[in-house]
Design an enzyme around this catalytic site. Sequence first.
Site, PDB file in Angstrom:
ATOM      1  CE  LYS A  22      -7.814 -42.830   5.917  1.00  0.00           C
ATOM      2  NZ  LYS A  22      -7.366 -41.498   5.917  1.00  0.00           N
ATOM      3  CD  GLN A  27      -7.657 -40.440   2.075  1.00  0.00           C
ATOM      4  OE1 GLN A  27      -8.454 -40.167   3.041  1.00  0.00           O
ATOM      5  NE2 GLN A  27      -7.109 -41.530   1.643  1.00  0.00           N
ATOM      6  CG  ASP A  68      -4.745 -36.488   7.594  1.00  0.00           C
ATOM      7  OD1 ASP A  68      -4.155 -37.380   8.197  1.00  0.00           O
ATOM      8  OD2 ASP A  68      -5.545 -37.100   6.352  1.00  0.00           O
TER       9      ASP A  68
HETATM   10  N1  GUN Z   1      -3.610 -40.989   1.948  1.00  0.00           N
HETATM   11  C1  GUN Z   1      -2.911 -41.934   2.467  1.00  0.00           C
HETATM   12  N2  GUN Z   1      -2.331 -42.008   3.457  1.00  0.00           N
HETATM   13  C2  GUN Z   1      -3.661 -40.535   3.677  1.00  0.00           C
HETATM   14  C3  GUN Z   1      -3.493 -39.768   5.268  1.00  0.00           C
HETATM   15  O1  GUN Z   1      -2.317 -40.440   6.255  1.00  0.00           O
HETATM   16  N3  GUN Z   1      -4.107 -38.929   5.109  1.00  0.00           N
HETATM   17  C4  GUN Z   1      -4.933 -38.561   4.297  1.00  0.00           C
HETATM   18  N4  GUN Z   1      -5.171 -37.793   3.969  1.00  0.00           N
HETATM   19  N5  GUN Z   1      -4.764 -39.216   2.727  1.00  0.00           N
HETATM   20  C5  GUN Z   1      -3.934 -40.282   2.685  1.00  0.00           C
END
Ligand code: GUN
Length: 285
Positions: free
Chosen positions: A54, A98, A121
Site C-alpha cells: 500500500k 491494518q 477504509d
Molecule cells: N485487512 C485485510 N483487509 C484489510 C483492509 O482492506 N483494510 C485494513 N485496514 N485491513 C485489512
Amino acid sequence: MTAQIIDGKAIAKECRKALKGRVKEFSEQYGHAPGLGVILVGEDPASAVYVRNKEKACARAGIASFHHDLPITATQEQVAKIIDEMNADSRVHGILLQLPLPKGLDEQAMLARIHPDKDADGFHPINAGYLAVGKDGYVPCTPKGVMTLIASTGQPIEGAHAVVIGRSNIVGKPQAQLLLQKNATVTICHSRTKNLAEVVGLGDIVVAAVGRPEMVKGEWIKKGAVVIDVGINRRDDGTLCGDVEFETAKERAGWITPVPGGVGPMTIAMLLENTLEGAIRAATR
Ligand code: GUN
C-alpha cells in the site's frame, strides 16, 4: 464455454494512472500532497506485506505516507494515542489501521476512534451507516474495487441476482449494500446457509469472500455468470488460490477473476482513491 478473465491487475493499473494525474493536479492546486497515515500493530507477516504494498503504491501515485509501527504488546491506549495524533495531523487525510489487530485490542473501538472524515477504509460506523442509507461517504476499498471489476464486464447489475458469499464488515456487508444500490437482487450467504450450492447457482453475479480455499465449486456456478473471487488463500503446498475452484468455474462462468491478479490490486487502487477523496474534503471544507 470458457470464461473471459477479468484482468484486475490491468484495470487497477489504469485506475492508478488516472489517479496519479488527479493527485498531481491536487498537489499543484493546493501546494501539498494527499497523505495516508498507516498504523501496523504486531508482526503478522501477511499484514506487513499488505502495508508495504500500500505504501509503495502511495509513493508511485504521489501520495505521502506516514507510517507508525506498534509492537504486538501495544495497549489500547497506545493505539488510540497514535490514531488521535493522526486525526489531528493536517498532513494526514486518510488513516489506515491494518487489520486484524492482535488479540486483546478492541478492533471496533479503534476503528470508531478514526475521524470519519479520515476514514480511508470506510470501516467507521458512520461511514458504514452512510452506505446503508445511500448517503455519500467513504466506501470500503475491496467492495468498491469489485464494483469496478463487475462494471468492466459490461454485464447489467440492475435486475441481476447477485449472490455474496461472506458477511464480514470489510467485504460481504458493504458489497451487498453496493450491489443493492445498483438495483441487483441480493442474497447474502454465510456458514449457516442451507443448500449453498443451490443458492450460488442462482447468481448472475457471484462474489466470494469467505476466506476458505476453493470452497465454491465450479459446478455450482450458473452458466455465463460473473464470478468475482475476493479470497486469497494458501494451499497446503504453499501455492495461492481463491475461494472459488477456478479451473472448473471458468468452464461455466462468463467472466471470472484470477487469484492473484484479480481483486487484490483493485483494493490498493481504491485506497489511493479514498485518500485523495479525503484530501479534497479537507481542502474544500
Ligand atoms: N485487512 C485485510 N483487509 C484489510 C483492509 O482492506 N483494510 C485494513 N485496514 N485491513 C485489512
